[in-house]
Design an enzyme around this catalytic site. Structure first.
Site, mmCIF file in Angstrom:
data_model
loop_
_atom_site.group_PDB
_atom_site.id
_atom_site.type_symbol
_atom_site.label_atom_id
_atom_site.label_comp_id
_atom_site.label_asym_id
_atom_site.label_seq_id
_atom_site.Cartn_x
_atom_site.Cartn_y
_atom_site.Cartn_z
ATOM 1 N N ARG A 135 3.147 -0.345 4.041
ATOM 2 C CA ARG A 135 4.021 0.544 3.277
ATOM 3 C C ARG A 135 5.378 0.640 3.976
ATOM 4 O O ARG A 135 5.489 0.455 5.192
ATOM 5 C CB ARG A 135 3.411 1.945 3.170
ATOM 6 C CG ARG A 135 4.191 2.870 2.239
ATOM 7 C CD ARG A 135 3.734 4.310 2.327
ATOM 8 N NE ARG A 135 4.548 5.165 1.475
ATOM 9 C CZ ARG A 135 4.521 6.490 1.481
ATOM 10 N NH1 ARG A 135 3.721 7.128 2.306
ATOM 11 N NH2 ARG A 135 5.303 7.183 0.675
ATOM 12 N N HIS A 136 6.396 0.966 3.206
ATOM 13 C CA HIS A 136 7.754 1.113 3.753
ATOM 14 C C HIS A 136 7.867 2.332 4.672
ATOM 15 O O HIS A 136 6.943 3.149 4.786
ATOM 16 C CB HIS A 136 8.765 1.242 2.600
ATOM 17 C CG HIS A 136 8.463 2.402 1.696
ATOM 18 N ND1 HIS A 136 8.748 3.709 2.028
ATOM 19 C CD2 HIS A 136 7.890 2.447 0.469
ATOM 20 C CE1 HIS A 136 8.375 4.510 1.055
ATOM 21 N NE2 HIS A 136 7.837 3.779 0.093
ATOM 22 N N HIS A 155 4.676 -0.760 -1.167
ATOM 23 C CA HIS A 155 4.534 0.681 -1.372
ATOM 24 C C HIS A 155 3.141 1.157 -0.970
ATOM 25 O O HIS A 155 2.242 0.341 -0.727
ATOM 26 C CB HIS A 155 4.826 1.013 -2.829
ATOM 27 C CG HIS A 155 6.137 0.464 -3.297
ATOM 28 N ND1 HIS A 155 7.321 1.164 -3.193
ATOM 29 C CD2 HIS A 155 6.469 -0.742 -3.838
ATOM 30 C CE1 HIS A 155 8.317 0.422 -3.667
ATOM 31 N NE2 HIS A 155 7.825 -0.740 -4.067
#
Length: 634
Positions: free
Chosen positions: A376-377, A562
């Site tokens: 995930r970012h 995401h």
């Protein structure tokens, strides 16, 4: 120390709340908590009640228990020592638990995970839990050479009980281990431990319906008791106030309408004393919240029965067969349960699956099996500074100037105007640091990344760039921007997709991107407000095409996208059907910034399996805004 009976009498539920104490401040350790003004009993109780999982968890516990009428009572917790199986046998026992519950309904054995009881519940003061764990470690070190390997088990069934019993001669060795631990525990922590004197066994089922016996017997006979297994000595604890209570799980939120009612939050647990079941009005029960320690009336149809061990706290675990001890388990990797909110899972989560050490995947190993990593970012600007952060940082002419040190010093220019940052927010300075830490950890573990793909969202591109920097590959490995990796478009506000920075503008802003890459799913193919099924199929399709594209060109692939991508891009690769949307959302909410997972190909069969990531997890917590004028000049 007072007797159990005296303590049980002392902790009967109090229906009147105490007055609210003053505001609690954060600390980074017990010493810091004390230096910040926390009473010692509160600080120790918070750390012990969360199993020392993290300082943030202890602080959260203190905040949520601010109205707990027993917050300042020096009540000890109750502890127990179990032998727990790990490895293939543990997996088979877990499958038995699930199948027996599905086919025959819940029985008493389901209240606690598979184990061999080594002692009765005993009490230990909060200040001496470290000494108690040290006593267990010392005992395990002494007995590791003497512990029987393998541990012989024998299936036993009767009309109301099914279990795996340890052979008597071997059981005597284990009982002596428990006796030795009891002496060590008393010496180091003053805890009076009573070793288990009955036959040692793993309970499979008891107190079940008579007509369930044939099915349970058949399931039990299918367990191969000769499967490989390590046994770990593990300490758990429970709140002494609720030792004889029924454990319930909250399914729906409830806001109190009267002063004597209890607020309910989904995912919380409620303890209901047996005496209260006959004293409440129809449809209402009286109970105490695990999260807050407060008691009150609550609607009965808002809760369901839970397992007793769902609320136990894990303190330490040591292998009796392996050469290395097994340390603390992070609660975030434990049993799945509904969260109370978008933050951390409740601190009482325990481990259900076999305990394993992180696997370090070297470049040599990755050449044998392909690995897919999904990440995930990092931390988002709009989440940290709110949806109006643009008005704080941009003037009328669109000139950017940061107003907080956690805001990046500069942002890449957008030909469509700065307002497009509203739906395509960058990451913070800390978000970049998070990403670099992940890259450095991958470098330290000798993990090779051959290809890197990322969602077109700026936050994902910036995170990928930070990871490459930590990997020292920022000028060698080009990012491939794949719109098919964007999150579920149903979550996009305004039913309009973000205006992402084109690859040419990313390259002009010094991002090392592959300008020749042709996306598998171009932006034009993305549908606004797509169905859950469409999103899942899209994620699976693009992941499979990426794997196929790189099959003969490299070993390891990193996808930076995401929170939803960790589930959507890996589940069907394992041959598993998609979850329903409700369960999917619950999983997504539990994935933090830079949440990281790893999949390994199973012998070129087309199937993949989740494995331990080659890096340690990254834990971080919130930090509130500080204005010295408002706080120091009051």
């Amino acid at each position: 120390m007072a007797s159990k009976e005296d303590l049980y009498a002392k902790v009967a539920p109090r229906r009147n709340r105490q007055s609210r104490p003053g505001t609690i401040k954060h600390g980074s350790s017990l010493d810091v908590l004390l230096s910040m003004g926390f009473p010692k009993t509160r600080a120790q109780k918070a750390l012990v009640s969360t199993g020392g999982r993290s300082v943030q968890a202890a602080c959260d516990w203190l905040f949520s228990h601010i109205d707990d009428p027993f917050l300042d009572e020096p009540l000890p917790r109750e502890y127990v020592l179990y032998l727990r199986p790990t490895g293939p046998l543990a997996q088979k026992l877990s499958e038995f638990w699930q199948q027996s519950r599905l086919m025959c309904g819940k029985n008493k054995a389901h209240n606690i995970f598979p184990h061999i009881t080594l002692c009765q519940f005993f009490m230990c003061e909060d200040s001496k839990i470290d000494s108690l764990c040290e006593a267990l470690q010392n005992t395990v070190i002494r007995w590791k050479p003497k512990f029987p390997n393998p541990l012989p088990l024998e299936l036993y069934t009767s009309t109301n009980f099914i279990g795996l019993f340890v052979e008597d001669e071997i059981a005597e060795v284990i009982k002596k281990f428990a006796i030795d631990f009891a002496a060590e525990a008393f010496s180091k922590s003053d805890a009076r431990v009573e070793p288990h004197k009955k036959q040692l066994h793993v309970t499979l089922a008891y107190h079940f319906q008579p007509n369930s016996l044939p099915v349970l017997e058949k399931l039990a006979e299918s367990i191969d008791i000769k499967l490989g297994c390590d046994w770990v000595a593990t300490i758990f604890s429970r709140d002494i106030r609720f030792a004889n209570h029924e454990t319930l799980r909250v399914n729906y939120p409830y806001t109190p309408q009267n002063d004597d009612e209890l607020e309910l939050t989904p995912g919380d647990f409620i303890f209901m004393p047996p005496v209260e079941q006959t004293t409440t009005s129809e449809g209402w029960i009286y109970g105490t919240s695990l999260t807050t320690g407060c008691s009150g009336l609550l609607p009965e149809n808002y809760i369901t029965k839970a397992d007793e061990c769902d609320t136990w706290v894990f303190h330490g675990s040591y292998s009796l067969l392996n050469t290395s001890s097994i340390g603390l388990i992070d609660g975030t990797n434990g049993r799945q349960q509904d969260e109370q909110g978008p933050g951390e899972p409740p601190p009482h989560t325990i481990m259900w699956q076999p305990i394993q050490q992180p696997i370090r995947i070297t470049a040599k190993a990755s050449a044998q099996k392909r690995c897919l990593y999904v990440c995930r970012h990092g931390e988002r600007m709009d989440v940290v500074f709110g949806k109006y952060w643009l008005s704080q940082c941009f003037d009328a002419k669109g000139k950017y100037m940061r107003t907080n040190l956690n805001m990046p010093a500069s942002l890449p220019p957008r030909s469509t105007g700065y307002r497009d940052y509203d739906k395509d927010a960058p990451i913070t300075v800390f978000g970049s640091t998070q990403a670099r830490l992940i890259g450095e950890a991958l470098l330290e573990s000798n993990t090779a990344i051959d290809y890197i793909y990322c969602s077109p969202s700026l936050r994902c591109v910036q995170t990928a760039a930070g990871i490459l920097k930590g990997l020292q590959q920022e000028n060698k490995l080009k990012m491939r921007i794949e719109p098919g990796l964007f999150e579920w478009t149903k979550w996009v506000s305004g039913n309009v997709l973000p205006a992402w920075l084109p690859v040419t503008e990313l390259a002009a802003a010094n991002f090392v991107v592959d300008t020749t890459y042709r996306p598998h799913i171009p932006v034009s193919k993305l549908v606004v407000s797509e169905s859950y099924e469409t999103y899942i199929n899209r994620s699976c399709q693009v992941t499979k095409e990426i794997l196929s594209e790189c099959k003969n060109q490299g070993s390891n692939i990193l996808i930076v996208a995401h929170a939803s991508s960790l589930e959507a891009c890996t589940r069907q690769l394992q041959g598993l059907p998609p979850q329903n949307s409700k369960d999917f959302i619950q999983v997504v909410r539990k994935i933090p910034y830079l949440g990281f997972c790893a999949c390994e190909e199973v012998n070129e069969t087309g199937l993949w399996q989740l494995v331990d990531p080659p890096i340690l997890p990254l834990t971080h917590g919130p930090n509130h805004s500080f204005n010295w004028r408002e706080i120091l000049l009051q």
